[in-house]
Design an enzyme around this catalytic site. Structure first.
Site, short mmCIF file in Angstrom:
data_model
loop_
_atom_site.label_atom_id
_atom_site.label_comp_id
_atom_site.label_asym_id
_atom_site.label_seq_id
_atom_site.Cartn_x
_atom_site.Cartn_y
_atom_site.Cartn_z
N GLY A 231 1.68 -7.73 -7.50
CA GLY A 231 2.09 -8.02 -6.13
C GLY A 231 3.14 -9.10 -6.09
O GLY A 231 3.90 -9.31 -7.04
N VAL A 235 1.70 -14.93 -3.91
CA VAL A 235 0.27 -14.64 -4.05
C VAL A 235 -0.13 -14.75 -5.52
O VAL A 235 -1.20 -15.26 -5.85
CB VAL A 235 -0.06 -13.24 -3.50
CG1 VAL A 235 -1.54 -12.91 -3.74
CG2 VAL A 235 0.24 -13.17 -2.00
N GLY A 236 0.73 -14.29 -6.42
CA GLY A 236 0.45 -14.39 -7.85
C GLY A 236 0.29 -15.82 -8.31
O GLY A 236 -0.57 -16.14 -9.14
N GLU A 253 1.69 -9.23 -12.69
CA GLU A 253 2.97 -8.51 -12.63
C GLU A 253 3.51 -8.73 -11.23
O GLU A 253 2.98 -8.18 -10.26
CB GLU A 253 2.76 -7.02 -12.94
CG GLU A 253 4.05 -6.34 -13.36
CD GLU A 253 4.72 -5.61 -12.22
OE1 GLU A 253 5.67 -6.20 -11.65
OE2 GLU A 253 4.33 -4.49 -11.91
N CYS A 287 8.93 -2.95 -7.90
CA CYS A 287 9.20 -4.28 -8.45
C CYS A 287 10.41 -4.26 -9.39
O CYS A 287 11.09 -5.27 -9.53
CB CYS A 287 7.97 -4.79 -9.19
SG CYS A 287 7.39 -3.67 -10.49
#
Length: 485
Positions: A231, A235-236, A253, A287
């Site tokens: 995502g 947030v990662g 990722e 992505c």
């Protein structure tokens, strides 16, 4: 009633049941915004039950003969082939995927599932010498235990399978939290697939829940040893911080600001064709999609004209039409976000090279020229069918501009000499890069992952096997050891 209305239950502990949340979520078709299904969401109590079920079933799964586990994984692959048209239809309606994208996604998911089906018999160990006389060192690869997987909306079926199949193949239990916008294709369909393949009851759980309601409970729960997240980078970062605090392993990722460099000796028509595919597949919601196209001055106009010509021929609109390449964005918030980035870049001096009329959630292919690397179209991850083409004076400037980003996921270099293209590719700060191709590449046996703000860890092949296993050292003292006291 929608043909997808039956996808309305959680899958927890091997049972299809309603969640315990008071919230009922509606899953929409992003093209016409029709209702696909409604589901009562899971809450923190459901997540706790799911993790406990996965932990208990994992003990059984790890003890099953490896060849039997291979057979179950292979059956899942066979079932996917049988149900291929079903998942393609779900992706078109739930994800807004074009027929092309849905077929690519189904093939990619099948590829990683077949690769992961070999994992049970690839859990190899080593016997190593020791500095201690009469000692033998044994190194074992063991399942990590239970993995928590959080998957995205853009390639929901494949990007869930990319973590799920290796985790199961390596002997782990799994709890999955799919994106709410793709709860069927990224979650419930997979639960049915593996249930029918014969995995132990409770081994794989799907908790469809809302982050605002559960908070960090999915990540902070004490049972999962590994969290796999695909995502956004913000947030990662948060998930990475939580995992560090709780001493959990994490595979991330994240976002990308991927470049294609077009050198002055490149095959321009070939580069333009690659750019169109690498930018507009899945409406740019990948992505690895090209975010910046960097072109040397001598061929800038030639490339821009060829790229615009190619992109202007792409059909956009209703993804149920097999000719459509660019379907809807996942929701109208994304449309508004991209419109704002484009408008800000135009105000900063960029110009439209290709523009169309936005209709609903369908954003037509959009190309901007006269772009500089400090404009929003170049600085932000677009995640949609808009792109800026940047002119540079020479190769050195192209490399500098390419590396002037916090991201480092994928990219491409087009050059007349393949080996020179490789030399340039070596200098780009990215986890993956492709010579005389484009950025969207994902193969089941090759390491997949990014550098810098694009993530941690690697998926694919033996790298995925290592992500979802742990290493145990057992030494054996075959002869009596003499101690100093």
């Amino acid at each position: 009633m929608s043909k997808f209305a039956h996808w309305n239950k959680q899958y927890i502990g091997g049972t299809w049941r309603e969640g315990r949340s008071e919230t009922v979520h509606t899953d929409y078709n992003p093209y016409d915004e029709s209702t696909l299904t409604q589901i009562r969401l899971a809450n923190v109590e459901d997540i706790d039950e799911a993790y406990k079920a996965a932990k208990e079933a994992q003990v059984e799964w790890a003890q099953i003969n490896p060849y039997q586990r291979v057979a179950i994984m292979e059956k899942a692959a066979a079932l996917l082939l049988e149900r291929r048209e079903e998942i393609i239809e779900i992706l078109i309606h739930e994800n807004g995927a074009s027929h092309l994208k849905a077929n690519i996604e189904a093939d990619a998911a099948l590829g990683i599932l077949k690769e992961a089906a070999t994992f049970p018999i690839r859990m190899q160990g080593k016997i190593m010498p020791s500095v201690i006389p009469g000692k033998e060192n044994r190194i074992y690869h063991k399942p990590a235990g239970v993995a928590g997987i959080i998957s995205p909306f853009n390639f929901p079926f494949h990007l869930t399978m990319r973590s799920l199949a290796p985790a199961l193949g390596a002997g782990n239990g799994v709890v999955l939290k799919p994106d709410l916008q793709t709860l069927i294709s990224g979650g419930l369909f997979l639960a049915k697939l593996f249930e029918d393949a014969g995995i132990p009851k409770g081994l794989f759980n799907v908790t469809v829940c809302k982050s605002a309601e559960i908070g960090d409970a999915f990540v902070e729960h004490p049972i999962p040893q590994i969290i796999s997240f695909t995502g956004s980078t913000p947030v990662g970062r948060h998930i990475g911080e939580l995992c560090g605090r709780h001493l959990k392993r994490v595979a991330l990722e994240l976002g990308g600001n991927n470049v294609m460099i077009v050198l002055k000796d490149a095959d321009i028509e070939r580069a333009a064709a690659a750019a169109a595919f690498g930018k507009f597949l899945n409406s740019g919601q990948i992505c690895m999609s090209l975010n910046r196209i960097i072109v040397e001055r001598p061929v800038y106009d030639q490339f821009l004209n060829a790229f615009v010509k190619k992109a202007s021929q792409l059909a956009y609109g209703d993804p149920r039409n097999k000719d459509v390449v660019v379907g809807p964005l996942i929701n109208h918030r994304q449309v508004e976000r991209i419109q704002k980035l484009v408008e800000q870049s135009i105000a900063a001096g960029a110009k439209y090279a290709l523009q169309g009329k936005v209709e609903g959630n369908v954003f037509p292919p959009t190309i901007l020229s006269h772009v500089t690397n400090d404009m929003p179209i170049a600085q932000e991850e677009i995640f949609g069918p808009a792109v800026g083409v940047i002119m540079v004076e020479d190769e050195e400037e192209a490399i500098r501009v390419a590396n002037d980003s916090e991201y480092g996921l994928s990219g491409a270099v087009h050059a007349g000499s393949i080996e020179h293209g490789v030399e340039v590719a070596q200098r780009i700060e990215t986890g993956m890069i492709h010579v005389n191709d484009q950025g969207v590449n994902d193969e089941p046996i090759v390491a997949f992952g990014g550098e810098k703000a694009s993530g941690l860890g690697r998926y694919g092949g033996e790298w995925a096997l290592h992500e979802f296993t742990t290493v145990k050292w057992i030494s054996v003292q075959t002869k009596p050891r003499e101690y100093p006291f």
